[in-house]
Design an enzyme around this catalytic site. Structure first.
Site, mmCIF file in Angstrom:
data_model
loop_
_atom_site.group_PDB
_atom_site.id
_atom_site.type_symbol
_atom_site.label_atom_id
_atom_site.label_comp_id
_atom_site.label_asym_id
_atom_site.label_seq_id
_atom_site.Cartn_x
_atom_site.Cartn_y
_atom_site.Cartn_z
ATOM 1 N N ARG A 150 -8.100 9.186 2.196
ATOM 2 C CA ARG A 150 -9.022 8.060 2.010
ATOM 3 C C ARG A 150 -9.750 7.742 3.302
ATOM 4 O O ARG A 150 -10.984 7.597 3.324
ATOM 5 C CB ARG A 150 -8.225 6.819 1.544
ATOM 6 C CG ARG A 150 -9.044 5.521 1.556
ATOM 7 C CD ARG A 150 -8.148 4.307 1.334
ATOM 8 N NE ARG A 150 -7.203 4.088 2.419
ATOM 9 C CZ ARG A 150 -7.481 3.440 3.546
ATOM 10 N NH1 ARG A 150 -8.700 2.958 3.753
ATOM 11 N NH2 ARG A 150 -6.557 3.271 4.472
ATOM 12 N N ARG A 151 -9.018 7.641 4.398
ATOM 13 C CA ARG A 151 -9.643 7.355 5.691
ATOM 14 C C ARG A 151 -10.466 8.541 6.178
ATOM 15 O O ARG A 151 -11.566 8.373 6.707
ATOM 16 C CB ARG A 151 -8.559 7.011 6.722
ATOM 17 C CG ARG A 151 -7.936 5.633 6.536
ATOM 18 C CD ARG A 151 -6.742 5.449 7.450
ATOM 19 N NE ARG A 151 -6.199 4.092 7.391
ATOM 20 C CZ ARG A 151 -4.952 3.778 7.684
ATOM 21 N NH1 ARG A 151 -4.100 4.729 8.041
ATOM 22 N NH2 ARG A 151 -4.542 2.522 7.620
ATOM 23 N N CYS A 186 -0.099 9.696 -4.090
ATOM 24 C CA CYS A 186 0.163 9.883 -2.673
ATOM 25 C C CYS A 186 -1.001 10.503 -1.928
ATOM 26 O O CYS A 186 -1.383 10.039 -0.856
ATOM 27 C CB CYS A 186 1.377 10.779 -2.523
ATOM 28 S SG CYS A 186 1.205 12.327 -3.429
ATOM 29 N N LYS A 196 0.816 -1.219 0.000
ATOM 30 C CA LYS A 196 0.000 0.000 0.000
ATOM 31 C C LYS A 196 0.851 1.271 0.000
ATOM 32 O O LYS A 196 0.359 2.346 -0.342
ATOM 33 C CB LYS A 196 -0.963 0.007 1.191
ATOM 34 C CG LYS A 196 -0.343 0.266 2.548
ATOM 35 C CD LYS A 196 -1.402 0.219 3.648
ATOM 36 C CE LYS A 196 -0.825 0.509 5.015
ATOM 37 N NZ LYS A 196 -0.418 1.896 5.202
ATOM 38 N N ASP A 197 2.128 1.166 0.384
ATOM 39 C CA ASP A 197 3.012 2.337 0.415
ATOM 40 C C ASP A 197 3.798 2.518 -0.872
ATOM 41 O O ASP A 197 4.598 3.449 -0.984
ATOM 42 C CB ASP A 197 4.002 2.229 1.582
ATOM 43 C CG ASP A 197 3.319 2.380 2.932
ATOM 44 O OD1 ASP A 197 2.249 3.011 2.985
ATOM 45 O OD2 ASP A 197 3.848 1.851 3.928
ATOM 46 N N ARG A 250 1.560 11.896 11.480
ATOM 47 C CA ARG A 250 2.621 11.217 10.726
ATOM 48 C C ARG A 250 3.566 10.534 11.705
ATOM 49 O O ARG A 250 3.496 10.720 12.903
ATOM 50 C CB ARG A 250 3.404 12.231 9.879
ATOM 51 C CG ARG A 250 2.638 12.884 8.742
ATOM 52 C CD ARG A 250 2.443 11.959 7.546
ATOM 53 N NE ARG A 250 3.681 11.276 7.189
ATOM 54 C CZ ARG A 250 4.719 11.822 6.524
ATOM 55 N NH1 ARG A 250 4.656 13.082 6.145
ATOM 56 N NH2 ARG A 250 5.789 11.111 6.224
ATOM 57 N N ARG A 299 3.183 7.200 16.566
ATOM 58 C CA ARG A 299 1.756 7.544 16.593
ATOM 59 C C ARG A 299 1.100 7.060 17.884
ATOM 60 O O ARG A 299 0.295 7.778 18.487
ATOM 61 C CB ARG A 299 1.043 6.937 15.385
ATOM 62 C CG ARG A 299 1.521 7.491 14.053
ATOM 63 C CD ARG A 299 0.705 6.933 12.909
ATOM 64 N NE ARG A 299 1.424 7.056 11.639
ATOM 65 C CZ ARG A 299 0.885 6.823 10.457
ATOM 66 N NH1 ARG A 299 -0.372 6.464 10.360
ATOM 67 N NH2 ARG A 299 1.605 6.947 9.359
#
Length: 303
Positions: A128-129, A237, A82-83, A146, A152
Site C-alpha cells: 500500500r505504501r 496481508c 490495522k494489523d 521488517r 527498523r
C-alpha cells in the site's frame, strides 16, 4: 466483576505500551482489580526475512494471542487494528476501539539528517505504501523492511536506508514524535484500514462490564466502514487496499484505495452517507470502485 484480569499482548515495546493504555483505563475505573499483561512472541514477530504476503499475512500477528484467549490464559487482547485480519472468529469478538491517534503515515530520516539521500532506498513494509510512494518519490528505490519499530530505526540510523515510512501513531505513543521529518496527508498517502486505532478483543462467553465507556464511537464507526471496504475486496496481508473514514456530524466520509491486479494501477474514490450505515457504506464504495475500475481499459490513469 473479576478480581484479576489478564491482557494478552505481543511482546514488542509498542504493543506492551498499547496494552498498558488499556490496563490503565481499567485500573482507573476499577482500582480494586488486579490487571496483568501476558506477553508473547507471535509467529509474525519471529519471521523477519520475508514479507508478510510470503508467510501467511496479518493472521500471524494474532494467532498466539487468539490461542491464549481460547485457552483461558488471557481474558482480552489488545491489537493495533490495522494489523488485524479482516475476518475474526465468532467466538473472539471485537469489543471496543480506542479513540484514534494520528492516522497519517510519516517519513523518518536517519538521526541527525534533514535531507533525503536519493542514493539509498526508502524502507517500507507494505505494498500500500510502496504504490503511493512511487507517485511521491518516483526517483527513489523502495525496499522492504521488517521488524519492530526499534529494529527498523536501528537499521535506518546504521545507514541502510535513506528514510523509513512509518505510522505516526506508533511513533507518538512511544514518545518518538521528534523523529518525524514529514507528515503525508491522507490525500498523498491513504492510511491502512484501522491505522491509529487500538482494538480490544475478547471471548464471546465472558462479560466485559469493566470496559464500559472505553469504546470511542467515532473510531468504531470509521473502523467498521474501513474494514468492510477491505473485506469486500478480499484485501488481506499483502493487499494494498486501503480505506480511511472520518465522522463529520451525523455523516461518515469514507475514502478508499482500489488496486487493479491486471496492470498494477491503483485508484482512489470516496463516498458520504449516514454514520449509522458504516458497514453498508464500506461495502458500497468497494463495490462501486471494483465495478468501475475493473471495467475500464488497462490504459486508465491512476489518481
Amino acid at each position: 466483576m473479576k478480581n484479576k484480569i489478564i491482557i494478552g499482548s505481543r511482546e514488542s515495546r509498542l504493543a506492551v505500551l498499547q496494552s498498558e493504555m488499556v490496563r490503565d483505563y481499567i485500573k482507573a475505573q476499577h482500582p480494586e482489580v488486579d490487571v496483568e499483561i501476558l506477553t508473547m512472541k507471535t509467529t509474525g514477530d519471529k519471521i523477519l526475512d520475508r514479507t508478510l504476503d510470503k508467510v501467511g499475512g496479518k493472521g500471524l500477528f494474532v494467532k498466539e494471542l487468539d490461542r491464549a484467549l481460547l485457552d483461558g490464559r488471557s481474558m482480552l487482547s489488545v491489537h493495533s487494528l490495522k494489523d488485524m485480519p479482516m475476518e475474526v472468529p465468532e467466538e473472539l469478538p471485537l469489543l471496543a476501539f480506542s479513540r484514534r491517534e494520528d492516522p497519517r503515515d510519516v517519513l523518518v530520516l536517519p538521526e541527525g539528517c534533514d535531507v533525503l539521500d536519493s542514493t539509498k532506498p526508502l524502507g517500507c513494509s507494505s505494498l500500500r505504501r510502496t504504490l503511493q510512494l512511487r507517485e511521491l518519490y518516483p526517483q527513489m528505490e523502495v525496499r522492504s523492511i521488517r521488524g519492530n519499530l526499534q529494529t527498523r530505526l536501528r537499521k535506518l540510523d546504521a545507514g541502510e536506508y535513506s528514510g523509513l515510512i512509518l505510522a505516526a501513531a506508533g511513533l507518538k505513543r512511544l514518545g518518538l514524535e521528534h523523529r518525524i521529518h514529514r507528515y503525508f496527508s491522507e490525500d498523498e498517502m491513504l492510511p491502512a484500514a484501522g491505522q491509529g486505532i487500538l482494538a480490544v478483543q475478547g471471548r464471546a462467553d465472558l462479560t466485559y462490564e469493566y470496559l464500559a465507556g472505553y469504546r470511542d464511537e467515532a473510531a468504531w464507526i470509521a473502523g467498521t466502514a474501513e474494514r468492510a471496504f477491505v473485506r469486500y475486496l478480499d484485501g488481506g496481508c499483502s493487499s494494498p487496499v486501503a480505506a480511511f473514514g472520518v465522522v463529520e456530524g451525523e455523516e461518515l466520509f469514507l475514502r478508499g484505495l482500489y488496486y487493479r491486479e491486471s496492470d498494477g494501477k491503483y485508484f482512489k474514490d470516496s463516498i458520504r452517507g449516514p454514520k449509522t450505515e458504516a458497514e453498508q457504506l464500506g461495502r458500497q464504495l468497494a463495490g462501486q470502485m471494483k465495478q468501475k475500475y475493473e471495467n475500464e481499459t488497462a490504459g486508465g490513469e491512476s489518481l
